[in-house]
Design a protein around this motif. Structure first.
Motif, PDB file in Angstrom:
ATOM      1  N   PRO A 233      68.624  -9.123 -17.955  1.00 50.90           N
ATOM      2  CA  PRO A 233      67.491 -10.014 -18.203  1.00 50.90           C
ATOM      3  C   PRO A 233      67.836 -11.137 -19.173  1.00 50.90           C
ATOM      4  O   PRO A 233      68.413 -10.895 -20.243  1.00 50.90           O
ATOM      5  N   PHE A 234      67.529 -12.371 -18.792  1.00 46.53           N
ATOM      6  CA  PHE A 234      67.679 -13.566 -19.632  1.00 46.53           C
ATOM      7  C   PHE A 234      69.129 -13.883 -19.993  1.00 46.53           C
ATOM      8  O   PHE A 234      69.392 -14.689 -20.880  1.00 46.53           O
ATOM      9  N   VAL A 235      70.084 -13.236 -19.307  1.00 50.89           N
ATOM     10  CA  VAL A 235      71.495 -13.538 -19.509  1.00 50.89           C
ATOM     11  C   VAL A 235      72.105 -14.078 -18.216  1.00 50.89           C
ATOM     12  O   VAL A 235      72.682 -15.169 -18.201  1.00 50.89           O
ATOM     13  N   ASN A 236      71.977 -13.324 -17.120  1.00 48.17           N
ATOM     14  CA  ASN A 236      72.520 -13.815 -15.851  1.00 48.17           C
ATOM     15  C   ASN A 236      71.515 -13.734 -14.704  1.00 48.17           C
ATOM     16  O   ASN A 236      71.856 -14.048 -13.561  1.00 48.17           O
ATOM     17  N   ASP A 237      70.270 -13.334 -14.976  1.00 45.88           N
ATOM     18  CA  ASP A 237      69.299 -13.175 -13.889  1.00 45.88           C
ATOM     19  C   ASP A 237      68.941 -14.509 -13.222  1.00 45.88           C
ATOM     20  O   ASP A 237      68.558 -14.537 -12.053  1.00 45.88           O
ATOM     21  N   HIS A 238      69.098 -15.618 -13.945  1.00 45.49           N
ATOM     22  CA  HIS A 238      68.797 -16.923 -13.350  1.00 45.49           C
ATOM     23  C   HIS A 238      69.824 -17.337 -12.300  1.00 45.49           C
ATOM     24  O   HIS A 238      69.604 -18.290 -11.542  1.00 45.49           O
ATOM     25  N   GLU A 239      70.952 -16.615 -12.222  1.00 45.27           N
ATOM     26  CA  GLU A 239      72.034 -16.976 -11.305  1.00 45.27           C
ATOM     27  C   GLU A 239      71.961 -16.265  -9.963  1.00 45.27           C
ATOM     28  O   GLU A 239      72.822 -16.490  -9.109  1.00 45.27           O
ATOM     29  N   ILE A 240      70.996 -15.412  -9.754  1.00 39.42           N
ATOM     30  CA  ILE A 240      70.980 -14.567  -8.555  1.00 39.42           C
ATOM     31  C   ILE A 240      71.163 -15.375  -7.276  1.00 39.42           C
ATOM     32  O   ILE A 240      72.048 -15.093  -6.455  1.00 39.42           O
ATOM     33  N   GLU A 241      70.321 -16.371  -7.075  1.00 39.06           N
ATOM     34  CA  GLU A 241      70.384 -17.149  -5.843  1.00 39.06           C
ATOM     35  C   GLU A 241      71.706 -17.899  -5.704  1.00 39.06           C
ATOM     36  O   GLU A 241      72.308 -17.944  -4.619  1.00 39.06           O
ATOM     37  N   ALA A 242      72.193 -18.474  -6.806  1.00 38.00           N
ATOM     38  CA  ALA A 242      73.451 -19.230  -6.763  1.00 38.00           C
ATOM     39  C   ALA A 242      74.635 -18.320  -6.451  1.00 38.00           C
ATOM     40  O   ALA A 242      75.551 -18.700  -5.699  1.00 38.00           O
ATOM     41  N   ILE A 243      74.640 -17.125  -7.012  1.00 33.41           N
ATOM     42  CA  ILE A 243      75.724 -16.169  -6.747  1.00 33.41           C
ATOM     43  C   ILE A 243      75.734 -15.761  -5.278  1.00 33.41           C
ATOM     44  O   ILE A 243      76.785 -15.720  -4.634  1.00 33.41           O
ATOM     45  N   ASN A 287      63.628  -6.022 -25.361  1.00 41.85           N
ATOM     46  CA  ASN A 287      62.225  -5.714 -25.045  1.00 41.85           C
ATOM     47  C   ASN A 287      62.036  -5.591 -23.531  1.00 41.85           C
ATOM     48  O   ASN A 287      61.310  -4.705 -23.058  1.00 41.85           O
ATOM     49  N   ARG A 288      62.681  -6.479 -22.783  1.00 42.33           N
ATOM     50  CA  ARG A 288      62.583  -6.399 -21.329  1.00 42.33           C
ATOM     51  C   ARG A 288      63.278  -5.139 -20.797  1.00 42.33           C
ATOM     52  O   ARG A 288      62.791  -4.493 -19.865  1.00 42.33           O
ATOM     53  N   MET A 289      64.387  -4.781 -21.410  1.00 39.20           N
ATOM     54  CA  MET A 289      65.073  -3.553 -21.000  1.00 39.20           C
ATOM     55  C   MET A 289      64.188  -2.333 -21.223  1.00 39.20           C
ATOM     56  O   MET A 289      64.138  -1.418 -20.389  1.00 39.20           O
TER      57      MET A 289
END
Length: 353
Positions: A233-243, A287-289
């Motif tokens: 969360p908030f480290v690499n989750d924004h890359e899902i679609e690009a990956i 907190n998200r974890m």
């Protein structure tokens, strides 16, 4: 610690006594001090393995047999769920896991013995699950290569998970097995950012190199997919679609994902890394974890440990599934590898000798 993910060595949870060799108050650091080196060399311990095939009945993984040629992993991924297993060998899941490695040079011989047993039942073997079979140590030890040669001789199905470019060395074996429906590969692709890769997975292949691995494996006829894991969360989750897009362009045909897991000592190690590299968002991440794990850092319950629960987990699943389907990536967990081609090279009677 240069080229290492952590300089910490948390106490081994199986040892009743903990010892601090020194207390660092931050005022002075002698560069010649052996207790505070800038880097640590890799130590290799040779183990004469008694058995080589591990078996499990977990509903969370798509295999029931696996082989790990090594214990510990020089790739040094800070998030590695296998770190706590190093405690079983009286070593720390921290820096020891990255620098004190155990190799099994008799793995291929043990594998032949197990495959020759009359009662052996064939099912796909997952190679390099607990630690990477193509970590840098494999370049000199060649244990993974030897294991693959045995599996090829026996026409035994195998699936491989790796983030090591050294797998391309064995393309001759892999392509030959794949032509018989006996082999598949998953490349672990966690980020497309070189900066994040350097801090999170210091000794792994660069993201661009992993995409080239996918391309070369696919071009050689090896069914190749990716594991996007872990999602942090908030480290690499924004890359899902690009990956997913990059993997599909490179020739990947399958994809799956895993949420970050923090069992045992890994919780302390990851949080220390998080505070060092992302101090402003560290508490937000944790907190998200805890939201994902019912208020705790980790929940080992089958059916939950790989994905977590709650709205955030549902959102990641929806994003991943939607994009993968758009790209034509198969979301099934495992390739259907053939088990009917198995044979013993010396004939079925060899086990009697």
């Amino acid at each position: 610690m240069k080229t290492r993910a952590t300089a910490l060595n948390p106490h081994n949870r199986f040892q009743p006594i903990a010892t601090d060799r020194e207390v660092d108050d931050g005022w002075y650091r002698d560069p010649e001090d052996e207790f505070n080196p800038d880097s640590v060399a890799t130590e290799v311990i040779l183990e004469n393995a008694r058995t080589i095939i591990s078996r499990n009945s977990s509903p969370d993984v798509p295999f029931d047999q696996s082989i790990n040629p090594y214990r510990g992993c020089e790739h040094a991924c800070i998030y590695c769920f296998a770190r706590p297993t190093h405690a079983y060998w009286d070593m720390s899941p921290g820096l020891d896991f990255e620098t004190r490695l155990i190799a099994k040079p008799n793995a291929a011989a043990r594998l032949r013995e197990e495959l020759d047993r009359p009662g052996y039942r064939v099912s796909p073997i997952a190679l390099g699950v607990n630690t990477d079979a193509y970590q840098p140590l494999e370049r000199s030890q060649r244990i993974t290569r030897q294991v693959l040669e045995v599996l090829s001789d026996y026409r035994h199905p195998v699936s491989i998970i790796t983030k090591g470019a050294l797998i391309l060395r064995d393309l001759d074996l892999l392509s030959g097995m794949a032509a018989q429906g006996l082999c598949s590969v998953r490349v672990s692709l966690t980020t497309l950012s070189n900066d994040l890769k350097r801090s999170m997975e210091p000794r792994t292949a660069a993201p661009a190199t992993r995409l080239k691995m996918i391309r070369q494996l696919s071009d050689a006829g090896v069914p190749t997919g990716i594991i996007l894991g872990p999602v942090i969360p908030f480290v690499n989750d924004h890359e899902i679609e690009a990956i997913l897009e990059a993997a599909a362009r490179a020739g990947a045909t399958r994809a799956s994902w895993i949420m970050l897991r923090l069992p045992h000592e890994l919780d302390e190690l990851f949080q220390d890394w998080l505070r060092r590299h992302f101090p402003q968002r560290a508490e937000h991440v944790m907190n998200r974890m805890r939201d994902l794990r019912g208020g705790k850092s980790y929940d080992a319950t089958f059916g939950r440990r790989m994905t977590g629960i709650g709205p955030y987990s549902d959102l990641i699943r929806q994003r991943f599934t939607k994009k993968a389907r758009q790209l034509g990536l198969n979301l099934h967990e495992a390739e259907l590898l053939r088990v009917d081609r198995f044979r013993r090279p010396g004939g079925e009677q060899m086990a009697l000798w």
